[in-house]
Design a protein around this motif. Structure first.
Motif, PDB file in Angstrom:
ATOM      1  N   VAL A 115     -77.613   4.327  90.606  1.00 49.00           N
ATOM      2  CA  VAL A 115     -76.723   5.067  89.697  1.00 49.00           C
ATOM      3  C   VAL A 115     -76.708   6.546  90.071  1.00 49.00           C
ATOM      4  CG1 VAL A 115     -76.346   5.773  87.302  1.00 49.00           C
ATOM      5  CG2 VAL A 115     -76.990   3.410  87.816  1.00 49.00           C
ATOM      6  N   ALA A 116     -77.897   7.106  90.320  1.00 51.35           N
ATOM      7  CA  ALA A 116     -77.975   8.521  90.713  1.00 51.35           C
ATOM      8  C   ALA A 116     -77.220   8.759  92.021  1.00 51.35           C
ATOM      9  CB  ALA A 116     -79.433   8.950  90.848  1.00 51.35           C
ATOM     10  N   ALA A 117     -77.332   7.813  92.948  1.00 50.29           N
ATOM     11  CA  ALA A 117     -76.649   7.942  94.247  1.00 50.29           C
ATOM     12  C   ALA A 117     -75.134   7.902  94.073  1.00 50.29           C
ATOM     13  CB  ALA A 117     -77.103   6.826  95.186  1.00 50.29           C
ATOM     14  N   LEU A 118     -74.630   6.988  93.208  1.00 50.58           N
ATOM     15  CA  LEU A 118     -73.183   6.905  92.994  1.00 50.58           C
ATOM     16  C   LEU A 118     -72.676   8.166  92.301  1.00 50.58           C
ATOM     17  CD1 LEU A 118     -70.581   5.257  93.234  1.00 50.58           C
ATOM     18  CD2 LEU A 118     -71.108   4.224  91.007  1.00 50.58           C
ATOM     19  N   TRP A 119     -73.410   8.630  91.292  1.00 44.91           N
ATOM     20  CA  TRP A 119     -73.028   9.871  90.600  1.00 44.91           C
ATOM     21  C   TRP A 119     -72.924  11.023  91.603  1.00 44.91           C
ATOM     22  CZ3 TRP A 119     -72.387  11.208  85.272  1.00 44.91           C
ATOM     23  CH2 TRP A 119     -72.262  12.583  85.038  1.00 44.91           C
ATOM     24  N   THR A 120     -73.951  11.161  92.442  1.00 47.36           N
ATOM     25  CA  THR A 120     -73.984  12.249  93.421  1.00 47.36           C
ATOM     26  C   THR A 120     -72.795  12.162  94.377  1.00 47.36           C
ATOM     27  OG1 THR A 120     -76.395  12.282  93.264  1.00 47.36           O
ATOM     28  CG2 THR A 120     -75.413  13.332  95.204  1.00 47.36           C
ATOM     29  N   GLU A 121     -72.439  10.929  94.758  1.00 43.95           N
ATOM     30  CA  GLU A 121     -71.303  10.718  95.665  1.00 43.95           C
ATOM     31  C   GLU A 121     -69.990  11.125  94.990  1.00 43.95           C
ATOM     32  OE1 GLU A 121     -69.888   9.762  99.408  1.00 43.95           O
ATOM     33  OE2 GLU A 121     -71.962   9.870  98.730  1.00 43.95           O
ATOM     34  N   LEU A 122     -69.815  10.739  93.739  1.00 42.40           N
ATOM     35  CA  LEU A 122     -68.597  11.086  92.991  1.00 42.40           C
ATOM     36  C   LEU A 122     -68.497  12.605  92.800  1.00 42.40           C
ATOM     37  CD1 LEU A 122     -68.636   8.315  90.200  1.00 42.40           C
ATOM     38  CD2 LEU A 122     -67.254   8.346  92.276  1.00 42.40           C
ATOM     39  N   GLU A 123     -69.643  13.238  92.536  1.00 41.50           N
ATOM     40  CA  GLU A 123     -69.673  14.690  92.334  1.00 41.50           C
ATOM     41  C   GLU A 123     -69.358  15.406  93.641  1.00 41.50           C
ATOM     42  OE1 GLU A 123     -72.405  17.304  89.410  1.00 41.50           O
ATOM     43  OE2 GLU A 123     -73.505  16.267  90.992  1.00 41.50           O
ATOM     44  N   LYS A 124     -69.952  14.918  94.726  1.00 37.78           N
ATOM     45  CA  LYS A 124     -69.749  15.523  96.057  1.00 37.78           C
ATOM     46  C   LYS A 124     -68.277  15.463  96.467  1.00 37.78           C
ATOM     47  CE  LYS A 124     -71.279  13.421  99.837  1.00 37.78           C
ATOM     48  NZ  LYS A 124     -72.281  12.781 100.729  1.00 37.78           N
ATOM     49  N   LYS A 125     -67.614  14.387  96.066  1.00 35.52           N
ATOM     50  CA  LYS A 125     -66.208  14.217  96.452  1.00 35.52           C
ATOM     51  C   LYS A 125     -65.253  14.913  95.469  1.00 35.52           C
ATOM     52  CE  LYS A 125     -66.307  10.198  99.470  1.00 35.52           C
ATOM     53  NZ  LYS A 125     -67.656  10.322  99.982  1.00 35.52           N
ATOM     54  N   GLY A 126     -65.813  15.624  94.498  1.00 36.46           N
ATOM     55  CA  GLY A 126     -64.991  16.451  93.612  1.00 36.46           C
ATOM     56  C   GLY A 126     -64.370  15.739  92.428  1.00 36.46           C
ATOM     57  N   TYR A 127     -64.907  14.568  92.049  1.00 36.02           N
ATOM     58  CA  TYR A 127     -64.301  13.820  90.944  1.00 36.02           C
ATOM     59  C   TYR A 127     -65.049  13.970  89.616  1.00 36.02           C
ATOM     60  CZ  TYR A 127     -61.226  11.619  94.314  1.00 36.02           C
ATOM     61  OH  TYR A 127     -60.271  11.407  95.271  1.00 36.02           O
ATOM     62  N   ILE A 128     -66.112  14.762  89.607  1.00 33.13           N
ATOM     63  CA  ILE A 128     -66.856  14.995  88.362  1.00 33.13           C
ATOM     64  C   ILE A 128     -66.841  16.482  88.051  1.00 33.13           C
ATOM     65  CG2 ILE A 128     -69.152  14.937  87.282  1.00 33.13           C
ATOM     66  CD1 ILE A 128     -69.735  12.360  88.756  1.00 33.13           C
ATOM     67  N   TYR A 129     -66.570  16.842  86.801  1.00 32.76           N
ATOM     68  CA  TYR A 129     -66.617  18.240  86.379  1.00 32.76           C
ATOM     69  C   TYR A 129     -67.172  18.299  84.956  1.00 32.76           C
ATOM     70  CZ  TYR A 129     -62.306  17.191  83.754  1.00 32.76           C
ATOM     71  OH  TYR A 129     -61.380  16.645  82.892  1.00 32.76           O
ATOM     72  N   LYS A 130     -67.705  19.450  84.584  1.00 33.35           N
ATOM     73  CA  LYS A 130     -68.248  19.615  83.242  1.00 33.35           C
ATOM     74  C   LYS A 130     -67.137  20.087  82.310  1.00 33.35           C
ATOM     75  CE  LYS A 130     -72.687  20.834  82.200  1.00 33.35           C
ATOM     76  NZ  LYS A 130     -73.869  21.719  82.078  1.00 33.35           N
ATOM     77  N   GLY A 131     -67.012  19.430  81.172  1.00 34.92           N
ATOM     78  CA  GLY A 131     -65.972  19.785  80.223  1.00 34.92           C
ATOM     79  C   GLY A 131     -66.450  19.583  78.804  1.00 34.92           C
ATOM     80  N   LYS A 132     -65.485  19.459  77.897  1.00 39.70           N
ATOM     81  CA  LYS A 132     -65.831  19.259  76.491  1.00 39.70           C
ATOM     82  C   LYS A 132     -65.040  18.078  75.976  1.00 39.70           C
ATOM     83  CE  LYS A 132     -66.129  21.553  72.028  1.00 39.70           C
ATOM     84  NZ  LYS A 132     -65.731  22.709  71.187  1.00 39.70           N
ATOM     85  N   HIS A 133     -65.747  17.158  75.324  1.00 36.28           N
ATOM     86  CA  HIS A 133     -65.055  16.006  74.744  1.00 36.28           C
ATOM     87  C   HIS A 133     -64.787  16.258  73.275  1.00 36.28           C
ATOM     88  CE1 HIS A 133     -63.808  11.940  73.797  1.00 36.28           C
ATOM     89  NE2 HIS A 133     -64.621  11.988  72.765  1.00 36.28           N
ATOM     90  N   GLU A 134     -63.524  16.163  72.905  1.00 38.63           N
ATOM     91  CA  GLU A 134     -63.138  16.159  71.500  1.00 38.63           C
ATOM     92  C   GLU A 134     -62.304  14.914  71.300  1.00 38.63           C
ATOM     93  OE1 GLU A 134     -61.135  19.627  70.167  1.00 38.63           O
ATOM     94  OE2 GLU A 134     -62.670  21.018  70.859  1.00 38.63           O
ATOM     95  N   GLY A 135     -62.817  13.985  70.536  1.00 37.26           N
ATOM     96  CA  GLY A 135     -62.056  12.751  70.364  1.00 37.26           C
ATOM     97  C   GLY A 135     -62.876  11.669  69.699  1.00 37.26           C
ATOM     98  N   TRP A 136     -62.370  10.456  69.825  1.00 43.05           N
ATOM     99  CA  TRP A 136     -62.951   9.321  69.117  1.00 43.05           C
ATOM    100  C   TRP A 136     -63.974   8.603  69.987  1.00 43.05           C
ATOM    101  CZ3 TRP A 136     -61.822   9.466  64.172  1.00 43.05           C
ATOM    102  CH2 TRP A 136     -60.623  10.065  63.770  1.00 43.05           C
ATOM    103  N   TYR A 137     -65.047   8.154  69.353  1.00 42.02           N
ATOM    104  CA  TYR A 137     -66.097   7.407  70.062  1.00 42.02           C
ATOM    105  C   TYR A 137     -66.547   6.235  69.201  1.00 42.02           C
ATOM    106  CZ  TYR A 137     -70.282   6.319  72.742  1.00 42.02           C
ATOM    107  OH  TYR A 137     -71.212   5.678  73.509  1.00 42.02           O
ATOM    108  N   ALA A 138     -66.620   5.048  69.824  1.00 44.83           N
ATOM    109  CA  ALA A 138     -67.098   3.855  69.120  1.00 44.83           C
ATOM    110  C   ALA A 138     -68.499   3.532  69.604  1.00 44.83           C
ATOM    111  CB  ALA A 138     -66.162   2.666  69.377  1.00 44.83           C
TER     112      ALA A 138
END
Length: 532
Positions: free
Chosen positions: A105-128
């Motif tokens: 999981v850590a390896a996949l996350w790192t790969e997604l981040e390295k390729k520019g598909y992960i960013y830090k933001g703010k979630h405002e919305g619905w959660y179940a």
């Protein structure tokens, strides 16, 4: 037949509650597919397991006054016991609390981040909490709580209660994958089966995909895998869970000779990615047919070949629930009717496009089909009174017109069965086997071998009748192995069929077979009379 690899998966089961009949159904369908590909000569692998992180687990463990890992150990054990009890031939049983999974999981996350598909933001919305899912405003609606009468917001898809949340988290650029996902579905017509599920997924994508929150603040959720290099966040349970399919394949793959990677060395499944079939329930199609392919595209990994989404089981046309008292205990059902007959019922009568309606009366009906059509024919054609030498007669040199319909059905059956299973119409393939058996029983009855055996001049005809009856049992036994593995092993052993002569190719008509002995044990009744 080309030798190949086949990798089949069940969903990994969420351990907030004990197994039910729906979990058994997913596992049996996946196991049937794995055994079917093995029947065709493939190196077939099956992975199953348990999903053990997330807020629901954290809350369920607290409710049971147990540390989360102890709670997970207990419930995961019950899912493993279900797999073992149901003769699920899994290659790997994965738990998301295993160290190998945290690494993947850590390896996949790192790969997604390295390729520019992960960013830090703010979630405002619905959660179940119940779905462990974030929902956009167009995915929720107002409803009334049945117990309290208060107005609440629920997911339009699952019906589960949602709550408004605001928090800092990491986001995945899901919105970047609308066109690639639609192209993938368009280019691969059987990527999502059945077609009504494919149409749902297409509609969801066309309505627009918002970027996906893929972490929770660790202060709110600490039962999960921490975000690499930011331990204040926990990885969203679905990104964690879906990665299991890579974990069991030894991901992350390291190709240098000096370092082959610990994961690869420890995996029992080799060179099997991408998955041939992800078997899932219809309630988790969005995660498998949108989020998962998008994650894989972003990481530049091959996509699964097929997502097979089955419908649910109802009882009395109502959703099964403990509060209604209409829940089937899979352990109890298998204990009452036997493992293979229950597997047979689930595969033959379970729903894909539409829900199947579960009833023990229908299990009994299917059991009687097995006993009357297959078990009875086997007993009759191997009985010492009609077959005193305990042999399978040689392939008839002369054909008799009275056997023509049965011979045609036998010759056509393996192809029909194969085509039906390839198109995931399991009920159709099984029905074809029993159409042939109905003809075999008719042929046996019409030719009255109990009269032929009394007349030495009718020896050739008796041999022809016995031959076709045994051949019908043999072909049915080979084809039904994926569904009824234990019972068909008993049947084929009783007929003296060697283990290396039980593939799909062997189900086609035999050419010039000389007389051969039956197996030694002719006594056990294949499907004994039910006690209840």
């Amino acid at each position: 037949m080309k030798h190949s690899t086949a990798f089949i998966t069940t969903p990994i089961y969420y351990v907030n509650a004990v197994p039910h009949i729906g979990h058994l159904y997913s596992s049996v369908i996946a196991d049937t597919l794995k055994r079917y590909y093995a029947l065709k000569g493939a190196d077939a692998y099956l992975c199953t397991g348990t999903d053990e992180h997330g807020l629901k687990i954290q809350q369920a463990a607290a409710k049971n006054n147990a540390p989360p890992i102890e709670f997970c150990n207990q419930v995961s054990k019950s899912f493993k016991e279900l797999s073992d009890a149901a003769d699920i031939s899994y290659t790997s049983f994965i738990r998301t609390t295993e160290p190998r999974h945290a690494k993947a999981v850590a390896a996949l996350w790192t790969e997604l981040e390295k390729k520019g598909y992960i960013y830090k933001g703010k979630h405002e919305g619905w959660y179940a909490v119940s779905d462990e899912a974030f929902y956009a405003s167009n995915q929720v609606q107002e409803a009334v709580d049945e117990k309290t009468g208060e107005k609440i917001m629920v997911s339009t898809e699952s019906g589960q209660r949602v709550e408004w949340t605001e928090e800092e988290n990491y986001k995945f650029k899901l919105s970047a994958f609308e066109e690639p996902l639609l192209k993938w579905i368009d280019d691969n017509p059987t990527a999502i089966v059945p077609s009504n599920r494919k149409n749902e997924v297409t509609q969801w994508i066309k309505q627009g995909l918002a970027d996906l929150s893929i972490s929770r603040l660790r202060s709110r959720l600490d039962w999960g895998i921490p975000v690499p290099n930011d331990p204040g966040h926990t990885i969203y349970v679905w990104l964690d869970a879906l990665t299991n399919y890579l974990t069991v394949n030894g991901y992350p793959w390291i190709t240098t000779e000096n370092n082959k990677g610990e994961g690869t060395q420890n995996s029992k499944i080799t060179n099997a990615w991408p998955a041939d079939v992800h078997v899932v329930g219809k309630d988790i199609v969005r995660f498998h047919a949108i989020y998962w392919p998008a994650f894989l595209m972003a990481a530049q990994l091959p996509l699964p070949k097929q997502i097979l989404a089955h419908a649910h089981w109802t009882m009395g046309k109502q959703k099964m629930s403990k509060s209604r008292g209409n829940v089937a205990d899979p352990f109890q059902v298998m204990n009452t009717y036997g493992v293979d007959p229950v597997r047979y019922y689930l595969v033959r009568d379970g729903g894909f496009a539409d829900d199947g309606d579960y009833s023990e009366e229908n299990i009994i009906k299917r059991y009687k089909d097995l006993a009357g059509q297959l078990g009875n024919l086997l007993n009759r054609c191997t009985a010492p009174s009609l077959n005193p030498n305990a042999t399978i007669p040689a392939t008839p040199k002369n054909s008799d017109a009275r056997d023509e319909t049965l011979r045609t059905k036998l010759a056509e059956l393996p192809g029909i069965f194969d085509e039906s299973f390839e198109s995931r119409e399991f009920g159709k393939g099984i029905s074809a086997v029993f159409d042939m058996l109905a003809e075999a029983n008719k042929n046996f009855q019409d030719n009255k071998p109990w009269d032929l055996v009394k007349d030495p001049s009718q020896k050739e005809r008796l041999d022809q009748v016995i031959y076709h009856a045994i051949e019908s049992c043999r072909v049915a036994g080979i084809l039904l192995q994926p569904v009824l593995p234990s019972k068909m092993n008993t049947l084929l052993t009783r007929l003296g069929v060697p283990s290396e002569k039980r593939s799909l190719l062997d189900a086609y008509p035999q050419q010039e077979q000389s007389e051969t002995p039956l197996g030694e044990n002719r006594e056990p009744v294949l499907f004994p009379r039910l006690k209840k």
